[in-house]
Design an enzyme around this catalytic site. Structure first.
Site, PDB file in Angstrom:
ATOM      1  N   HIS A  75       0.872  -1.167   0.000  1.00 27.73           N
ATOM      2  CA  HIS A  75       0.000   0.000   0.000  1.00 27.73           C
ATOM      3  C   HIS A  75       0.915   1.223   0.000  1.00 27.73           C
ATOM      4  O   HIS A  75       2.108   1.131   0.346  1.00 27.73           O
ATOM      5  CB  HIS A  75      -0.884   0.016   1.250  1.00 27.73           C
ATOM      6  CG  HIS A  75      -1.852  -1.137   1.288  1.00 27.73           C
ATOM      7  ND1 HIS A  75      -1.866  -2.075   2.283  1.00 27.73           N
ATOM      8  CD2 HIS A  75      -2.839  -1.487   0.427  1.00 27.73           C
ATOM      9  CE1 HIS A  75      -2.825  -2.960   2.042  1.00 27.73           C
ATOM     10  NE2 HIS A  75      -3.426  -2.623   0.919  1.00 27.73           N
ATOM     11  N   ASP A  95       2.470   1.604   3.289  1.00 26.24           N
ATOM     12  CA  ASP A  95       3.439   0.559   3.635  1.00 26.24           C
ATOM     13  C   ASP A  95       4.809   1.000   3.123  1.00 26.24           C
ATOM     14  O   ASP A  95       5.845   0.714   3.733  1.00 26.24           O
ATOM     15  CB  ASP A  95       3.117  -0.776   2.943  1.00 26.24           C
ATOM     16  CG  ASP A  95       1.824  -1.410   3.419  1.00 26.24           C
ATOM     17  OD1 ASP A  95       1.521  -1.291   4.620  1.00 26.24           O
ATOM     18  OD2 ASP A  95       1.134  -2.033   2.587  1.00 26.24           O
TER      19      ASP A  95
HETATM   20  C1  XLS Z   1      -9.161  -6.827   0.362  1.00 28.44           C
HETATM   21  C2  XLS Z   1      -8.154  -6.787  -0.658  1.00 28.44           C
HETATM   22  C3  XLS Z   1      -6.859  -6.118  -0.244  1.00 28.44           C
HETATM   23  C4  XLS Z   1      -6.174  -5.655  -1.486  1.00 28.44           C
HETATM   24  C5  XLS Z   1      -5.070  -4.696  -1.303  1.00 28.44           C
HETATM   25  O1  XLS Z   1     -10.169  -7.478   0.292  1.00 28.44           O
HETATM   26  O2  XLS Z   1      -7.911  -8.081  -1.112  1.00 28.44           O
HETATM   27  O3  XLS Z   1      -6.091  -6.998   0.496  1.00 28.44           O
HETATM   28  O4  XLS Z   1      -5.707  -6.757  -2.175  1.00 28.44           O
HETATM   29  O5  XLS Z   1      -5.434  -3.594  -0.610  1.00 28.44           O
END
Ligand code: XLS
Ligand code: MG
Length: 342
Positions: free
Chosen positions: A49, A52
């Site tokens: 993210h 992150d």
């Molecule tokens: C949530 C999503 C999340 C995304 C990234 O349901 O899968 O993990 O992959 O933010």
């Protein structure tokens, strides 16, 4: 047929076990340790993210330098960054969503975050922005005008595409959770929006198995549909036991046949040949002790690799003979016998 794959996971896939009903049960690992674990488990990429990568309190003037340090860390460990996903759902100012919020301040904030994510992505050497529109929906349907919301999501994508001439958007669609109902819940919805953007060639999807299952759809068919449009640029493989909260279970742990069909469609249609990566968006069970809380990742990778072997070793001629004869009972038993060799 492609049988050579690169693997990837998010830093969030090594986690403390906190859930909406209880606090962390394991200590948090730092970024370096997470990357080292991924590398040791045979992963080639890490997913991040925006925060992150660069915490939100790092001033804009220091973002580039912060990224350079981060890039040195990941390169030294031997990992590349697959994508950056702007986290437009956690900040309290995104309580009503980002791009579709009824607050102009929140909409602007979501756009600022996307642009910051593009800058970070450029610094870290990836052109992929994953858009998971977590709160782009409603708690009650009357709270937002749906057509206005679709237009706002389109404007948001266009603003990102116009901000950088090379960046690509990968929509990761999901029908519900945290919202009651989301806008653009499926791959098909997002693909239709892609063609309305200022540059359809830079908009596509990342498909998560669990999200397709929550839609009541078969993930391999969703993947096939995106492949048909040449827009399957990422996957988040995992598993899901029915229509409940997003479980992020180990790939293949609920339904091996459903997992095989996902692997089979990726193998047969050359997923990975243009730099696409096999992402595993899985979570360790809350009961797992800290020192053994990485098995969900290694197990998912092993299941994927073993299913690739099943896809390679299956007798395609025999398969086709049952298709030609329209003898699907025989085809079913032929497949089940093959799976029982696992
Ligand atoms: C949530 C999503 C999340 C995304 C990234 O349901 O899968 O993990 O992959 O933010
Ligand atoms: Mg995901």
């Amino acid at each position: 047929m492609n049988t050579e794959f690169k693997f990837s996971a998010g830093v969030w896939n090594l986690h403390t076990g906190a859930d909406p009903f209880g606090p962390p049960v394991r200590p948090e690992r730092d970024f370096v340790e997470k990357c080292q674990i991924l590398k040791k488990l045979g992963f080639d990429y890490v997913q991040l993210h925006d925060d992150d990568a660069v915490p939100m309190d790092v001033p804009a003037s220091e973002t580039a330098a912060y990224c350079k340090k981060l890039k040195t860390i990941t390169s030294d460990i031997g990992l590349e960054v697959e994508f950056i996903a702007p986290r437009i759902w956690e900040d309290p100012r995104f309580a009503d969503g980002g791009p579709t919020s009824n607050s102009a301040v929140s909409r602007q904030l979501a756009l600022d975050r996307a642009k910051r994510s593009v800058d970070i992505a450029n610094e870290l050497g990836t052109d992929r922005i994953v858009l998971w529109p977590a709160r782009e929906g409603t708690y009650i349907r009357e709270a937002k005008d749906a057509i206005t919301a679709y237009q706002r999501l389109l404007d948001y994508c266009n603003a990102i595409l116009n901000f950088d001439p090379k960046v690509r958007i990968l929509g990761e669609m999901k029908p519900n959770e945290p919202m009651d109902l989301m806008y653009l819940p499926s791959t098909g919805h997002m693909l239709a929006l892609c063609y309305q953007t200022v540059d359809p060639s830079r908009t596509g999807v990342l498909i998560e198995s669990a999200h397709s299952i929550l839609l009541g759809l078969d993930p391999s068919d969703e993947m096939a549909y995106a492949l048909f449009h040449k827009k399957l640029w990422g996957v988040h493989l995992n598993d899901q036991n029915g229509l409940k909260f997003d479980q992020d279970k180990t790939f293949g742990s609920v339904d091996l046949r459903r997992a095989f069909n996902q692997v089979d469609v990726l193998v047969r249609h050359d997923f990975g040949k243009n730099g696409e990566v096999v992402g595993l968006d899985v979570k360790a069970m809350r009961t797992q002790a800290h020192d053994i809380s990485t098995k969900h990742l290694s197990n998912s990778k092993e299941v994927f690799e073993r299913l690739v072997q099943l896809a390679v070793s299956i007798d395609r001629q025999e398969w086709q003979s049952y298709v030609d004869a329209q003898d699907y009972e025989a085809l079913e038993m032929f497949l089940l016998r093959h799976f029982l060799k696992i």
